[in-house]
Design a protein around this motif. Structure first.
Motif, PDB file in Angstrom:
ATOM      1  N   ASN A  83       0.858  -1.185   0.000  1.00 17.42           N
ATOM      2  CA  ASN A  83       0.000   0.000   0.000  1.00 17.42           C
ATOM      3  C   ASN A  83       0.896   1.238   0.000  1.00 17.42           C
ATOM      4  O   ASN A  83       1.743   1.386   0.887  1.00 17.42           O
ATOM      5  N   LYS A  84       0.708   2.126  -0.969  1.00 20.59           N
ATOM      6  CA  LYS A  84       1.586   3.297  -1.120  1.00 20.59           C
ATOM      7  C   LYS A  84       1.609   4.152   0.148  1.00 20.59           C
ATOM      8  O   LYS A  84       2.674   4.521   0.651  1.00 20.59           O
ATOM      9  N   ARG A  85       0.447   4.483   0.687  1.00 22.08           N
ATOM     10  CA  ARG A  85       0.389   5.320   1.887  1.00 22.08           C
ATOM     11  C   ARG A  85       0.886   4.549   3.113  1.00 22.08           C
ATOM     12  O   ARG A  85       1.549   5.096   3.986  1.00 22.08           O
ATOM     13  N   GLY A  86       0.595   3.255   3.157  1.00 24.70           N
ATOM     14  CA  GLY A  86       1.083   2.424   4.255  1.00 24.70           C
ATOM     15  C   GLY A  86       2.595   2.344   4.269  1.00 24.70           C
ATOM     16  O   GLY A  86       3.226   2.438   5.317  1.00 24.70           O
ATOM     17  N   LYS A  87       3.191   2.173   3.090  1.00 24.45           N
ATOM     18  CA  LYS A  87       4.653   2.117   2.980  1.00 24.45           C
ATOM     19  C   LYS A  87       5.276   3.447   3.395  1.00 24.45           C
ATOM     20  O   LYS A  87       6.275   3.484   4.116  1.00 24.45           O
ATOM     21  N   GLN A  88       4.672   4.543   2.947  1.00 27.28           N
ATOM     22  CA  GLN A  88       5.179   5.869   3.303  1.00 27.28           C
ATOM     23  C   GLN A  88       5.129   6.067   4.818  1.00 27.28           C
ATOM     24  O   GLN A  88       6.102   6.502   5.430  1.00 27.28           O
ATOM     25  N   ARG A  89       4.007   5.716   5.423  1.00 26.56           N
ATOM     26  CA  ARG A  89       3.837   5.893   6.866  1.00 26.56           C
ATOM     27  C   ARG A  89       4.795   4.995   7.646  1.00 26.56           C
ATOM     28  O   ARG A  89       5.409   5.405   8.633  1.00 26.56           O
ATOM     29  N   GLN A  90       4.935   3.757   7.195  1.00 27.66           N
ATOM     30  CA  GLN A  90       5.848   2.832   7.860  1.00 27.66           C
ATOM     31  C   GLN A  90       7.275   3.361   7.810  1.00 27.66           C
ATOM     32  O   GLN A  90       7.998   3.333   8.810  1.00 27.66           O
ATOM     33  N   ASN A  91       7.686   3.879   6.652  1.00 23.52           N
ATOM     34  CA  ASN A  91       9.031   4.445   6.517  1.00 23.52           C
ATOM     35  C   ASN A  91       9.214   5.680   7.389  1.00 23.52           C
ATOM     36  O   ASN A  91      10.285   5.885   7.960  1.00 23.52           O
ATOM     37  N   GLU A  92       8.168   6.509   7.497  1.00 21.18           N
ATOM     38  CA  GLU A  92       8.237   7.681   8.383  1.00 21.18           C
ATOM     39  C   GLU A  92       8.493   7.239   9.817  1.00 21.18           C
ATOM     40  O   GLU A  92       9.351   7.798  10.507  1.00 21.18           O
ATOM     41  N   LEU A  93       7.748   6.235  10.257  1.00 20.64           N
ATOM     42  CA  LEU A  93       7.901   5.755  11.626  1.00 20.64           C
ATOM     43  C   LEU A  93       9.290   5.137  11.843  1.00 20.64           C
ATOM     44  O   LEU A  93       9.954   5.417  12.844  1.00 20.64           O
ATOM     45  N   LEU A  94       9.751   4.327  10.895  1.00 21.45           N
ATOM     46  CA  LEU A  94      11.091   3.739  11.013  1.00 21.45           C
ATOM     47  C   LEU A  94      12.171   4.811  11.050  1.00 21.45           C
ATOM     48  O   LEU A  94      13.125   4.724  11.833  1.00 21.45           O
ATOM     49  N   ASN A  95      12.030   5.854  10.227  1.00 17.98           N
ATOM     50  CA  ASN A  95      13.005   6.950  10.233  1.00 17.98           C
ATOM     51  C   ASN A  95      13.010   7.675  11.567  1.00 17.98           C
ATOM     52  O   ASN A  95      14.074   8.058  12.070  1.00 17.98           O
ATOM     53  N   GLN A  96      11.830   7.869  12.151  1.00 12.12           N
ATOM     54  CA  GLN A  96      11.767   8.520  13.461  1.00 12.12           C
ATOM     55  C   GLN A  96      12.422   7.650  14.531  1.00 12.12           C
ATOM     56  O   GLN A  96      13.112   8.153  15.420  1.00 12.12           O
ATOM     57  N   LEU A  97      12.209   6.336  14.451  1.00 11.37           N
ATOM     58  CA  LEU A  97      12.855   5.433  15.404  1.00 11.37           C
ATOM     59  C   LEU A  97      14.373   5.448  15.226  1.00 11.37           C
ATOM     60  O   LEU A  97      15.110   5.394  16.214  1.00 11.37           O
ATOM     61  N   LYS A  98      14.843   5.558  13.992  1.00  9.39           N
ATOM     62  CA  LYS A  98      16.288   5.656  13.730  1.00  9.39           C
ATOM     63  C   LYS A  98      16.852   6.944  14.320  1.00  9.39           C
ATOM     64  O   LYS A  98      17.880   6.932  15.001  1.00  9.39           O
ATOM     65  N   LYS A  99      16.179   8.069  14.060  1.00  8.99           N
ATOM     66  CA  LYS A  99      16.649   9.357  14.570  1.00  8.99           C
ATOM     67  C   LYS A  99      16.698   9.378  16.092  1.00  8.99           C
ATOM     68  O   LYS A  99      17.557  10.026  16.680  1.00  8.99           O
ATOM     69  N   ALA A 100      15.762   8.683  16.722  1.00  5.82           N
ATOM     70  CA  ALA A 100      15.704   8.639  18.184  1.00  5.82           C
ATOM     71  C   ALA A 100      16.615   7.544  18.750  1.00  5.82           C
ATOM     72  O   ALA A 100      16.607   7.297  19.955  1.00  5.82           O
ATOM     73  N   ASP A 101      17.395   6.890  17.885  1.00  3.37           N
ATOM     74  CA  ASP A 101      18.309   5.826  18.276  1.00  3.37           C
ATOM     75  C   ASP A 101      17.578   4.671  18.964  1.00  3.37           C
ATOM     76  O   ASP A 101      18.057   4.093  19.943  1.00  3.37           O
ATOM     77  N   LEU A 102      16.391   4.356  18.436  1.00  8.50           N
ATOM     78  CA  LEU A 102      15.579   3.271  18.985  1.00  8.50           C
ATOM     79  C   LEU A 102      15.434   2.112  18.005  1.00  8.50           C
ATOM     80  O   LEU A 102      14.771   1.125  18.312  1.00  8.50           O
ATOM     81  N   ILE A 103      16.057   2.219  16.836  1.00  8.47           N
ATOM     82  CA  ILE A 103      15.860   1.227  15.782  1.00  8.47           C
ATOM     83  C   ILE A 103      16.355  -0.164  16.197  1.00  8.47           C
ATOM     84  O   ILE A 103      15.830  -1.178  15.730  1.00  8.47           O
ATOM     85  N   SER A 104      17.314  -0.227  17.098  1.00 10.40           N
ATOM     86  CA  SER A 104      17.832  -1.526  17.537  1.00 10.40           C
ATOM     87  C   SER A 104      16.780  -2.326  18.308  1.00 10.40           C
ATOM     88  O   SER A 104      16.916  -3.539  18.466  1.00 10.40           O
ATOM     89  N   LYS A 105      15.743  -1.667  18.784  1.00 13.85           N
ATOM     90  CA  LYS A 105      14.660  -2.342  19.512  1.00 13.85           C
ATOM     91  C   LYS A 105      13.639  -2.973  18.572  1.00 13.85           C
ATOM     92  O   LYS A 105      12.802  -3.754  19.004  1.00 13.85           O
ATOM     93  N   VAL A 106      13.686  -2.630  17.293  1.00 17.15           N
ATOM     94  CA  VAL A 106      12.649  -3.045  16.350  1.00 17.15           C
ATOM     95  C   VAL A 106      12.833  -4.500  15.925  1.00 17.15           C
ATOM     96  O   VAL A 106      13.925  -4.934  15.576  1.00 17.15           O
ATOM     97  N   LYS A 107      11.735  -5.232  15.987  1.00 16.90           N
ATOM     98  CA  LYS A 107      11.642  -6.583  15.442  1.00 16.90           C
ATOM     99  C   LYS A 107      10.384  -6.633  14.579  1.00 16.90           C
ATOM    100  O   LYS A 107       9.436  -5.905  14.813  1.00 16.90           O
ATOM    101  N   TRP A 108      10.421  -7.480  13.567  1.00 17.78           N
ATOM    102  CA  TRP A 108       9.293  -7.639  12.647  1.00 17.78           C
ATOM    103  C   TRP A 108       8.611  -8.970  12.909  1.00 17.78           C
ATOM    104  O   TRP A 108       9.276  -9.981  13.124  1.00 17.78           O
ATOM    105  N   LEU A 109       7.302  -8.980  12.855  1.00 16.94           N
ATOM    106  CA  LEU A 109       6.551 -10.221  12.885  1.00 16.94           C
ATOM    107  C   LEU A 109       6.608 -10.796  11.474  1.00 16.94           C
ATOM    108  O   LEU A 109       6.208 -10.128  10.513  1.00 16.94           O
TER     109      LEU A 109
END
Length: 134
Positions: A83-109
């Motif tokens: 989904n185009k908007r879903g992909k955009q939103r997911q990337n926005e959230l991942l980028n924010q987690l990266k900027k906040a140095d929280l990306i190492s906490k992320v796991k995918w189902l």
């Protein structure tokens, strides 16, 4: 895009919420905080917020809560890639987690083949994979 709005009151939950709660218990987590990719923190009625799908204050709450937990599970399934908007939103959230140095906490189902899945598609066993999708 049509968004299905859901409000939780702590007593009634949808099937996805129930599956998440049950599976985090099986995984050994002690608690869970849930947010949809298009979550809205606050009162109903902000039409523009629903059009956008989220507001900045919601993202601040997601980042604050992510900073307090050991693991952030992303379980969007194919919505985040198909989904185009879903992909955009997911990337926005991942980028924010990266900027906040929280990306190492992320796991995918993911499923048995390593493809992202939604909790409704992964009812029996949860497989969590470290952040590495891009």
């Amino acid at each position: 895009m049509k968004l299905r709005l859901f409000s939780s009151n702590g007593l009634v939950s949808d099937l996805t919420t129930s599956l998440v709660i049950n599976n985090v218990a099986v995984q050994g987590f002690e608690s869970v905080k849930l947010a949809n990719l298009f979550s809205l923190v606050g009162e109903l009625g902000a039409k523009d917020a629903y059009t956008a799908g989220f507001v900045a204050a919601t993202d601040q709450v997601i980042l604050l809560e992510a900073s307090k937990v050991n693991t952030v599970v992303i379980a969007t399934g194919s919505f985040g890639s198909n989904n185009k908007r879903g992909k955009q939103r997911q990337n926005e959230l991942l980028n924010q987690l990266k900027k906040a140095d929280l990306i190492s906490k992320v796991k995918w189902l993911v499923d048995g083949h390593g493809k992202p899945v939604h909790p409704l598609s992964s009812r029996k066993e949860w497989i969590l994979k470290d952040e590495s999708f891009d």
